[in-house]
Design a protein around this motif. Structure first.
Motif, PDB file in Angstrom:
ATOM      1  N   GLU A  13      47.109  56.508  42.110  1.00  0.00           N
ATOM      2  CA  GLU A  13      47.054  57.677  41.229  1.00  0.00           C
ATOM      3  C   GLU A  13      47.206  57.298  39.758  1.00  0.00           C
ATOM      4  O   GLU A  13      47.870  57.984  38.994  1.00  0.00           O
ATOM      5  CB  GLU A  13      48.152  58.693  41.610  1.00  0.00           C
ATOM      6  CG  GLU A  13      48.231  59.021  43.083  1.00  0.00           C
ATOM      7  CD  GLU A  13      46.974  59.669  43.614  1.00  0.00           C
ATOM      8  OE1 GLU A  13      46.280  60.370  42.854  1.00  0.00           O
ATOM      9  OE2 GLU A  13      46.657  59.450  44.801  1.00  0.00           O
ATOM     10  N   MET A  14      46.580  56.210  39.362  1.00  0.00           N
ATOM     11  CA  MET A  14      46.709  55.744  37.979  1.00  0.00           C
ATOM     12  C   MET A  14      45.366  55.587  37.279  1.00  0.00           C
ATOM     13  O   MET A  14      45.238  55.873  36.086  1.00  0.00           O
ATOM     14  CB  MET A  14      47.466  54.418  37.932  1.00  0.00           C
ATOM     15  CG  MET A  14      47.567  53.821  36.533  1.00  0.00           C
ATOM     16  SD  MET A  14      48.365  52.207  36.558  1.00  0.00           S
ATOM     17  CE  MET A  14      47.983  51.618  34.918  1.00  0.00           C
ATOM     18  N   ASP A  20      40.439  52.502  30.340  1.00  0.00           N
ATOM     19  CA  ASP A  20      39.560  51.466  30.880  1.00  0.00           C
ATOM     20  C   ASP A  20      40.016  51.079  32.286  1.00  0.00           C
ATOM     21  O   ASP A  20      40.719  50.080  32.470  1.00  0.00           O
ATOM     22  CB  ASP A  20      39.575  50.244  29.956  1.00  0.00           C
ATOM     23  CG  ASP A  20      38.585  49.173  30.368  1.00  0.00           C
ATOM     24  OD1 ASP A  20      37.881  49.361  31.381  1.00  0.00           O
ATOM     25  OD2 ASP A  20      38.515  48.137  29.680  1.00  0.00           O
ATOM     26  N   PRO A  21      39.616  51.844  33.306  1.00  0.00           N
ATOM     27  CA  PRO A  21      40.063  51.538  34.668  1.00  0.00           C
ATOM     28  C   PRO A  21      39.580  50.180  35.170  1.00  0.00           C
ATOM     29  O   PRO A  21      40.269  49.533  35.964  1.00  0.00           O
ATOM     30  CB  PRO A  21      39.478  52.683  35.501  1.00  0.00           C
ATOM     31  CG  PRO A  21      38.367  53.246  34.678  1.00  0.00           C
ATOM     32  CD  PRO A  21      38.779  53.053  33.259  1.00  0.00           C
ATOM     33  N   ALA A  30      42.862  43.164  36.324  1.00  0.00           N
ATOM     34  CA  ALA A  30      44.214  42.596  36.243  1.00  0.00           C
ATOM     35  C   ALA A  30      44.875  42.556  37.620  1.00  0.00           C
ATOM     36  O   ALA A  30      45.550  41.585  37.962  1.00  0.00           O
ATOM     37  CB  ALA A  30      45.057  43.405  35.264  1.00  0.00           C
ATOM     38  N   CYS A  31      44.685  43.602  38.405  1.00  0.00           N
ATOM     39  CA  CYS A  31      45.251  43.624  39.761  1.00  0.00           C
ATOM     40  C   CYS A  31      44.685  42.472  40.587  1.00  0.00           C
ATOM     41  O   CYS A  31      45.412  41.820  41.354  1.00  0.00           O
ATOM     42  CB  CYS A  31      44.946  44.959  40.436  1.00  0.00           C
ATOM     43  SG  CYS A  31      45.852  46.373  39.759  1.00  0.00           S
ATOM     44  N   LEU A  68      34.309  52.498  41.772  1.00  0.00           N
ATOM     45  CA  LEU A  68      35.502  51.687  41.993  1.00  0.00           C
ATOM     46  C   LEU A  68      35.153  50.426  42.778  1.00  0.00           C
ATOM     47  O   LEU A  68      35.654  49.331  42.470  1.00  0.00           O
ATOM     48  CB  LEU A  68      36.573  52.499  42.730  1.00  0.00           C
ATOM     49  CG  LEU A  68      37.872  51.767  43.052  1.00  0.00           C
ATOM     50  CD1 LEU A  68      38.483  51.125  41.818  1.00  0.00           C
ATOM     51  CD2 LEU A  68      38.872  52.720  43.708  1.00  0.00           C
ATOM     52  N   ALA A  69      34.298  50.547  43.782  1.00  0.00           N
ATOM     53  CA  ALA A  69      33.890  49.377  44.560  1.00  0.00           C
ATOM     54  C   ALA A  69      33.186  48.348  43.676  1.00  0.00           C
ATOM     55  O   ALA A  69      33.373  47.138  43.849  1.00  0.00           O
ATOM     56  CB  ALA A  69      32.985  49.804  45.712  1.00  0.00           C
ATOM     57  N   GLN A  70      32.407  48.827  42.714  1.00  0.00           N
ATOM     58  CA  GLN A  70      31.731  47.915  41.794  1.00  0.00           C
ATOM     59  C   GLN A  70      32.735  47.194  40.895  1.00  0.00           C
ATOM     60  O   GLN A  70      32.618  45.985  40.669  1.00  0.00           O
ATOM     61  CB  GLN A  70      30.726  48.678  40.928  1.00  0.00           C
ATOM     62  CG  GLN A  70      29.895  47.789  40.009  1.00  0.00           C
ATOM     63  CD  GLN A  70      29.000  46.842  40.782  1.00  0.00           C
ATOM     64  OE1 GLN A  70      28.209  47.275  41.614  1.00  0.00           O
ATOM     65  NE2 GLN A  70      29.137  45.550  40.535  1.00  0.00           N
ATOM     66  N   PHE A  71      33.735  47.931  40.405  1.00  0.00           N
ATOM     67  CA  PHE A  71      34.805  47.294  39.622  1.00  0.00           C
ATOM     68  C   PHE A  71      35.465  46.189  40.449  1.00  0.00           C
ATOM     69  O   PHE A  71      35.766  45.107  39.925  1.00  0.00           O
ATOM     70  CB  PHE A  71      35.863  48.314  39.207  1.00  0.00           C
ATOM     71  CG  PHE A  71      35.402  49.344  38.213  1.00  0.00           C
ATOM     72  CD1 PHE A  71      34.299  49.119  37.405  1.00  0.00           C
ATOM     73  CD2 PHE A  71      36.088  50.546  38.080  1.00  0.00           C
ATOM     74  CE1 PHE A  71      33.883  50.070  36.479  1.00  0.00           C
ATOM     75  CE2 PHE A  71      35.678  51.502  37.165  1.00  0.00           C
ATOM     76  CZ  PHE A  71      34.573  51.263  36.363  1.00  0.00           C
ATOM     77  N   CYS A  72      35.708  46.484  41.722  1.00  0.00           N
ATOM     78  CA  CYS A  72      36.377  45.525  42.595  1.00  0.00           C
ATOM     79  C   CYS A  72      35.514  44.285  42.797  1.00  0.00           C
ATOM     80  O   CYS A  72      35.996  43.146  42.680  1.00  0.00           O
ATOM     81  CB  CYS A  72      36.702  46.175  43.942  1.00  0.00           C
ATOM     82  SG  CYS A  72      37.985  47.457  43.848  1.00  0.00           S
ATOM     83  N   ARG A  73      34.237  44.477  43.105  1.00  0.00           N
ATOM     84  CA  ARG A  73      33.348  43.333  43.310  1.00  0.00           C
ATOM     85  C   ARG A  73      33.263  42.469  42.054  1.00  0.00           C
ATOM     86  O   ARG A  73      33.282  41.234  42.131  1.00  0.00           O
ATOM     87  CB  ARG A  73      31.955  43.816  43.709  1.00  0.00           C
ATOM     88  CG  ARG A  73      31.860  44.352  45.127  1.00  0.00           C
ATOM     89  CD  ARG A  73      30.415  44.530  45.541  1.00  0.00           C
ATOM     90  NE  ARG A  73      29.736  45.542  44.732  1.00  0.00           N
ATOM     91  CZ  ARG A  73      29.690  46.827  45.030  1.00  0.00           C
ATOM     92  NH1 ARG A  73      30.313  47.283  46.107  1.00  0.00           N
ATOM     93  NH2 ARG A  73      29.044  47.682  44.252  1.00  0.00           N
ATOM     94  N   ASN A  74      33.193  43.120  40.907  1.00  0.00           N
ATOM     95  CA  ASN A  74      33.112  42.377  39.643  1.00  0.00           C
ATOM     96  C   ASN A  74      34.377  41.567  39.378  1.00  0.00           C
ATOM     97  O   ASN A  74      34.357  40.622  38.579  1.00  0.00           O
ATOM     98  CB  ASN A  74      32.865  43.337  38.483  1.00  0.00           C
ATOM     99  CG  ASN A  74      31.498  43.975  38.529  1.00  0.00           C
ATOM    100  OD1 ASN A  74      30.608  43.521  39.248  1.00  0.00           O
ATOM    101  ND2 ASN A  74      31.309  45.049  37.770  1.00  0.00           N
TER     102      ASN A  74
END
Length: 231
Positions: A121-122, A128-129, A135-136, A188-194
């Motif tokens: 929930e952040m 800039d998510p 960072a995570c 979000l999945a794209q952010f994760c893959r990147n």
């Protein structure tokens, strides 16, 4: 520059003293916490793990994970929320380390340090998510688990999460969410893959206004959680 919105920080700062009041604006967090905790534990097996809770607020999830035997660090940029979290440890007897630090800064200090990273929930509250996700990913160990939860962006989520929850049912304070900051699962999945994270699972969370019960399922139209593993 810190990846935080001063308006968002101030908004939650004004409510910080109510974090552990189950009849306050944070009641939904208390009610969904067992579902979030169970989902995370079923996948990551928290006992004995080093865990980072990003955007921990008053410590609801942090304390719960510590209660299952995890070594938990909670970070946030809100002074008042962290003070509340620290004070509540005196009541609960749990052991959690709380720090005021940006997740991007911590990623420079402790890359690859944690078995599990949670960010719940952040993402819908920061400028800039993608930076948070990156960072995570840097903070978790290779083959470690990262969990995100946020809100989908579509007409259904606008109707239920904003109009319904904030204006009709008064479950949340008005202005809690900004629809434009909601994230589609594909985004979000794209952010994760990147960032070097592989999506392992996605699950939705729904609310029944008649029974007033939250449940997990495959409907990701409004709230959803995403579980990832680092390459």
């Amino acid at each position: 520059m810190t990846n935080a919105d001063p308006i968002e920080l101030e908004k939650f700062s004004q409510l910080a003293h109510r974090w552990w009041d189950i009849n306050s604006e944070f009641r939904p967090l208390h009610e969904i916490n067992p579902l979030r905790l169970g989902y995370i534990d079923n996948i990551a097996h928290l006992a004995g793990k080093t865990v980072l809770d990003v955007g921990c607020g008053g410590g609801i999830l942090s304390e719960s994970m510590a209660g299952l035997g995890a070594q938990v660090t909670g970070i946030d940029l809100g002074d008042k929320a962290l003070q509340v979290a620290q004070l509540h440890l005196l009541e609960s007897g749990k052991q959690v380390e709380y720090r005021k630090i940006a997740v991007e800064q911590l990623a420079l200090e402790q890359p690859g340090h944690y078995d599990v990273v949670t960010c719940m929930e952040m993402l819908e509250h920061v400028p800039d998510p993608a930076s948070i996700v990156r960072a995570c990913a840097q903070l978790v160990k290779p083959d470690g688990h990262v969990f995100f939860s946020t809100l989908n962006r579509n007409p259904k989520s606008y109707l239920l999460a904003i109009i319904g929850a904030e204006y009709v049912l008064n479950m949340l304070a008005r202005g809690t969410h900004d629809y434009a900051k909601f994230l589609k699962p594909s985004e979000l999945a794209q952010f994760c893959r990147n960032s070097g994270l592989n999506m392992a699972d996605i699950i939705g969370m729904t609310y029944n206004p008649l029974s007033k019960v939250y449940s997990l399922g495959r409907d990701t139209g409004v709230n959803y959680m995403m579980a990832c593993r680092r390459d």
